[in-house]
Design an enzyme around this catalytic site. Structure first.
Site, PDB file in Angstrom:
ATOM      1  N   SER A  53      54.020 -12.997  -2.368  1.00 39.76           N
ATOM      2  CA  SER A  53      55.467 -14.441  -3.557  1.00 39.76           C
ATOM      3  C   SER A  53      55.418 -15.340  -2.308  1.00 39.76           C
ATOM      4  O   SER A  53      53.818 -16.382  -2.630  1.00 39.76           O
ATOM      5  CB  SER A  53      56.751 -14.266  -3.405  1.00 39.76           C
ATOM      6  OG  SER A  53      57.690 -13.488  -2.330  1.00 39.76           O
TER       7      SER A  53
ATOM      8  N   GLU B 281      49.205 -20.392   7.610  1.00 40.22           N
ATOM      9  CA  GLU B 281      47.406 -20.271   6.775  1.00 40.22           C
ATOM     10  C   GLU B 281      47.075 -21.078   6.888  1.00 40.22           C
ATOM     11  O   GLU B 281      47.250 -22.260   7.162  1.00 40.22           O
ATOM     12  CB  GLU B 281      48.082 -20.063   5.233  1.00 40.22           C
ATOM     13  CG  GLU B 281      48.897 -18.826   4.825  1.00 40.22           C
ATOM     14  CD  GLU B 281      49.080 -18.841   3.639  1.00 40.22           C
ATOM     15  OE1 GLU B 281      49.059 -19.437   2.524  1.00 40.22           O
ATOM     16  OE2 GLU B 281      50.295 -17.896   2.426  1.00 40.22           O
TER      17      GLU B 281
ATOM     18  N   HIS C 278      45.451 -14.638   1.030  1.00 40.56           N
ATOM     19  CA  HIS C 278      46.598 -16.122  -0.164  1.00 40.56           C
ATOM     20  C   HIS C 278      45.479 -16.256  -1.419  1.00 40.56           C
ATOM     21  O   HIS C 278      45.364 -17.063  -1.439  1.00 40.56           O
ATOM     22  CB  HIS C 278      47.065 -16.949   0.742  1.00 40.56           C
ATOM     23  CG  HIS C 278      48.199 -17.830  -0.592  1.00 40.56           C
ATOM     24  ND1 HIS C 278      48.846 -18.534  -0.182  1.00 40.56           N
ATOM     25  CD2 HIS C 278      48.877 -17.708  -1.427  1.00 40.56           C
ATOM     26  CE1 HIS C 278      49.779 -18.996  -0.931  1.00 40.56           C
ATOM     27  NE2 HIS C 278      49.636 -18.466  -1.932  1.00 40.56           N
ATOM     28  N   ILE C 279      45.119 -15.156  -2.586  1.00 35.75           N
ATOM     29  CA  ILE C 279      44.518 -15.228  -2.934  1.00 35.75           C
ATOM     30  C   ILE C 279      44.718 -14.432  -4.402  1.00 35.75           C
ATOM     31  O   ILE C 279      44.303 -14.016  -5.521  1.00 35.75           O
ATOM     32  CB  ILE C 279      42.393 -14.642  -2.482  1.00 35.75           C
ATOM     33  CG1 ILE C 279      42.687 -13.045  -2.057  1.00 35.75           C
ATOM     34  CG2 ILE C 279      41.511 -15.359  -2.200  1.00 35.75           C
ATOM     35  CD1 ILE C 279      43.226 -11.331  -3.147  1.00 35.75           C
TER      36      ILE C 279
HETATM   37  P1  NAI Z   1      59.683 -17.045 -11.703  1.00 36.54           P
HETATM   38  O1  NAI Z   1      59.787 -18.294 -10.785  1.00 36.54           O
HETATM   39  O2  NAI Z   1      58.512 -17.168 -12.704  1.00 36.54           O
HETATM   40  O3  NAI Z   1      60.224 -15.848 -11.379  1.00 36.54           O
HETATM   41  C1  NAI Z   1      61.147 -15.666 -10.242  1.00 36.54           C
HETATM   42  C2  NAI Z   1      61.836 -15.271 -10.170  1.00 36.54           C
HETATM   43  O4  NAI Z   1      62.891 -15.148  -9.187  1.00 36.54           O
HETATM   44  C3  NAI Z   1      62.482 -15.734 -10.934  1.00 36.54           C
HETATM   45  O5  NAI Z   1      63.490 -15.006 -12.141  1.00 36.54           O
HETATM   46  C4  NAI Z   1      64.374 -15.847 -10.923  1.00 36.54           C
HETATM   47  O6  NAI Z   1      65.492 -16.447 -11.298  1.00 36.54           O
HETATM   48  C5  NAI Z   1      64.103 -15.258  -9.095  1.00 36.54           C
HETATM   49  N1  NAI Z   1      64.922 -15.015  -7.931  1.00 36.54           N
HETATM   50  C6  NAI Z   1      64.790 -16.283  -7.418  1.00 36.54           C
HETATM   51  N2  NAI Z   1      65.565 -15.794  -6.316  1.00 36.54           N
HETATM   52  C7  NAI Z   1      65.750 -15.382  -6.232  1.00 36.54           C
HETATM   53  C8  NAI Z   1      66.924 -14.675  -5.115  1.00 36.54           C
HETATM   54  N3  NAI Z   1      67.292 -15.117  -3.692  1.00 36.54           N
HETATM   55  N4  NAI Z   1      66.230 -13.103  -5.189  1.00 36.54           N
HETATM   56  C9  NAI Z   1      66.320 -12.516  -6.878  1.00 36.54           C
HETATM   57  N5  NAI Z   1      65.620 -13.339  -7.533  1.00 36.54           N
HETATM   58  C10 NAI Z   1      65.542 -14.709  -7.214  1.00 36.54           C
HETATM   59  O7  NAI Z   1      58.161 -17.604 -10.480  1.00 36.54           O
HETATM   60  P2  NAI Z   1      56.946 -17.066 -10.609  1.00 36.54           P
HETATM   61  O8  NAI Z   1      55.698 -17.463 -11.138  1.00 36.54           O
HETATM   62  O9  NAI Z   1      56.688 -15.497 -10.751  1.00 36.54           O
HETATM   63  O10 NAI Z   1      56.045 -16.503  -9.193  1.00 36.54           O
HETATM   64  C11 NAI Z   1      57.191 -15.515  -7.732  1.00 36.54           C
HETATM   65  C12 NAI Z   1      56.736 -16.194  -6.740  1.00 36.54           C
HETATM   66  O11 NAI Z   1      55.204 -15.987  -6.437  1.00 36.54           O
HETATM   67  C13 NAI Z   1      56.481 -17.876  -6.066  1.00 36.54           C
HETATM   68  O12 NAI Z   1      57.045 -17.771  -4.742  1.00 36.54           O
HETATM   69  C14 NAI Z   1      55.392 -18.049  -6.371  1.00 36.54           C
HETATM   70  O13 NAI Z   1      55.111 -19.980  -5.237  1.00 36.54           O
HETATM   71  C15 NAI Z   1      53.900 -16.766  -6.108  1.00 36.54           C
HETATM   72  N6  NAI Z   1      52.533 -16.705  -5.717  1.00 36.54           N
HETATM   73  C16 NAI Z   1      51.731 -16.824  -4.949  1.00 36.54           C
HETATM   74  C17 NAI Z   1      50.459 -16.576  -5.463  1.00 36.54           C
HETATM   75  C18 NAI Z   1      49.065 -16.059  -4.962  1.00 36.54           C
HETATM   76  O14 NAI Z   1      48.569 -16.444  -4.781  1.00 36.54           O
HETATM   77  N7  NAI Z   1      49.766 -15.055  -3.866  1.00 36.54           N
HETATM   78  C19 NAI Z   1      50.007 -17.267  -6.966  1.00 36.54           C
HETATM   79  C20 NAI Z   1      51.365 -17.812  -7.802  1.00 36.54           C
HETATM   80  C21 NAI Z   1      52.729 -17.873  -7.337  1.00 36.54           C
END
Ligand code: NAI
Length: 411
Positions: free
Chosen positions: A239, A269, A292-293
């Site tokens: 995340s 990073e 971070h991929i």
């Molecule tokens: P999203 O916004 O669809 O889902 C996030 C969820 O977390 C929401 O349901 C929200 O209510 C919940 N949430 C927020 N605060 C919380 C807390 N304190 N406790 C429990 N739940 C909580 O976001 P999505 O698209 O699912 O992305 C999730 C994460 O993945 C983001 O941080 C994003 O930056 C990261 N990400 C990483 C990538 C990578 O290459 N590793 C690529 C795409 C996203």
């Protein structure tokens, strides 16, 4: 096909930073004939010069579009960031110029979810360790410490786009899914919500984090939370880098409380392949480290190209701002036998009356009107029956209203 104030073959689309072929193909299929794609980013002077003649610009993460550049781009009416993030654009400046910005926030959701599932299986079988040994010539055979994923409890923290995709895929592998979210969520399949993060930590064999970066999630998993996890459990973080205290994680892995981890995101990073990456997790046996991929796949890039180009075309063709990150979202019905006027304005008393006067004074019957404002900038779309002969005249009258930022009409 709806005609635009400026014909599609006159709309200049400038795509920078090697935006995917799918974007070019999407514009071409929609009749946009002047699409120029450059492989790299431009230096500031060249960018300013190119922007001056562009109607739509598409960038990725390296091009910075600040207020000064945007104010100099007098023809520009829409921006696409062909990536997830949008902070390379001065969104407020763009909004005050009436220029919506579109991105593709979820085009790589599936890619992240697939990586997480793969990592769960590899960690359960201790593959990172066994693979390193095999590379070093050691034939370490045996079943001890290797597990199927079937029947294990997977705890998903953050049941949003990625978390819920992980949930659906994990169930197909026979995992029992539990999740924790701060918002009520529609549960997929047989997944079950937990009453708290603590409950999730104590019952899960594998914990995977899919929360955004917020004050609440910063340092969300530290020594205390890790101590609450089951002995021998796995932790996965794809995340944000500062959600997990990596010192505490390294300690728990060294001490054997956790049996493995996969980490894709880090507090700091490297910004290029030339920079050296260092982490307290390096050298630990059953740990998968990736740069971070999570979302980096060709399919995600292709999806981003298509999705952002689609949003730009919908805005250009119909005025729909659905998916805009900096302007009120107006979703519009398909325009048939109507002329559509799009008016972006500073939100002040009397603007709507002045807009409506341009139509009532000509005895034009308004067939539909859609208005949204954010208190500072408003967007009103007016459909009138038939092809308003006075389109250009009305446009000029709307442009003359003091609060007007931008006007277009489609017929
Ligand atoms: P999203 O916004 O669809 O889902 C996030 C969820 O977390 C929401 O349901 C929200 O209510 C919940 N949430 C927020 N605060 C919380 C807390 N304190 N406790 C429990 N739940 C909580 O976001 P999505 O698209 O699912 O992305 C999730 C994460 O993945 C983001 O941080 C994003 O930056 C990261 N990400 C990483 C990538 C990578 O290459 N590793 C690529 C795409 C996203």
């Amino acid at each position: 096909m709806t005609r635009l104030t400026l014909a599609r073959d006159k709309i200049r689309v400038l795509l920078l930073e090697g935006v995917h072929d799918s974007a070019v193909a999407t514009f071409a299929a929609a009749g946009y004939g002047q699409v120029e794609r450059l492989d790299g980013a431009l230096d500031r002077d060249e960018l300013a010069e190119r922007l001056a003649s562009a109607h739509i610009v598409g960038i990725r993460s390296r091009t910075q579009l600040d207020g000064e550049l945007l104010r100099g781009a007098s023809k520009l009416f829409a921006i696409g960031t062909f990536c997830i993030g949008v902070n390379q654009v001065d969104l407020d400046a763009a909004r005050l110029l009436g220029v919506p910005v579109f991105n593709a926030p979820y085009a790589n959701t599936r890619s992240v979810a697939e990586l997480v599932i793969g990592e769960i299986i590899l960690l359960q079988r201790r593959v990172p360790w066994l693979s390193a040994l095999a590379h070093a010539g050691v034939w370490q055979k045996g079943a001890r410490g290797a597990h199927e994923v079937r029947g294990k409890v997977l705890g998903i923290v953050g049941y949003g786009h990625i978390g819920s995709q992980v949930s659906a895929l994990a169930e197909a592998f026979g995992l029992q899914v539990r999740y924790h979210d701060i918002e009520p969520k529609l549960t997929l399949g047989n997944a079950q919500p937990c009453t708290s993060l603590d409950e999730l930590l104590t019952i899960s064999d594998i914990v995977t984090l899919h929360v955004p970066a917020t004050e609440l999630t910063q340092g969300m998993i530290g020594a205390n939370e890790i101590a609450r996890m089951k002995a021998g459990a796995l932790l996965i973080n794809a995340s944000r880098g500062d959600v997990v205290d990596l010192d505490a994680l390294a300690e728990a892995l060294r001490g054997g409380h956790l049996s493995g981890a996969a980490v894709d995101v880090f507090p700091t990073e490297p910004t290029s392949a030339a920079a050296v990456f260092s982490s307290q997790l390096q050298g630990l046996d059953n740990v998968i480290l990736t740069p971070h991929i999570g979302g980096n796949t060709e399919e995600a890039q292709e999806g981003i190209g298509r999705e952002v180009a689609d949003k730009l075309i919908r805005y250009s063709d119909s005025g729909s701002t659905q998916g805009a990150v900096n302007l009120v979202e107006v979703s519009l019905p398909v325009q048939r036998d109507r002329t559509r006027f799009l008016h972006i304005h500073h939100d002040r008393p009397g603007v709507l009356a002045a807009v409506n006067r341009a139509f009532s004074s000509r005895d034009l019957n308004i067939a539909g009107q859609y208005l949204r404002t954010d208190g500072q900038v408003g967007y009103v779309v007016i459909d009138v029956h038939g092809q308003a002969e006075e389109g250009a005249e009305i446009k000029a009258e709307l442009e003359a209203i003091d609060a007007t930022i931008r006007v277009r009409f489609l017929f």
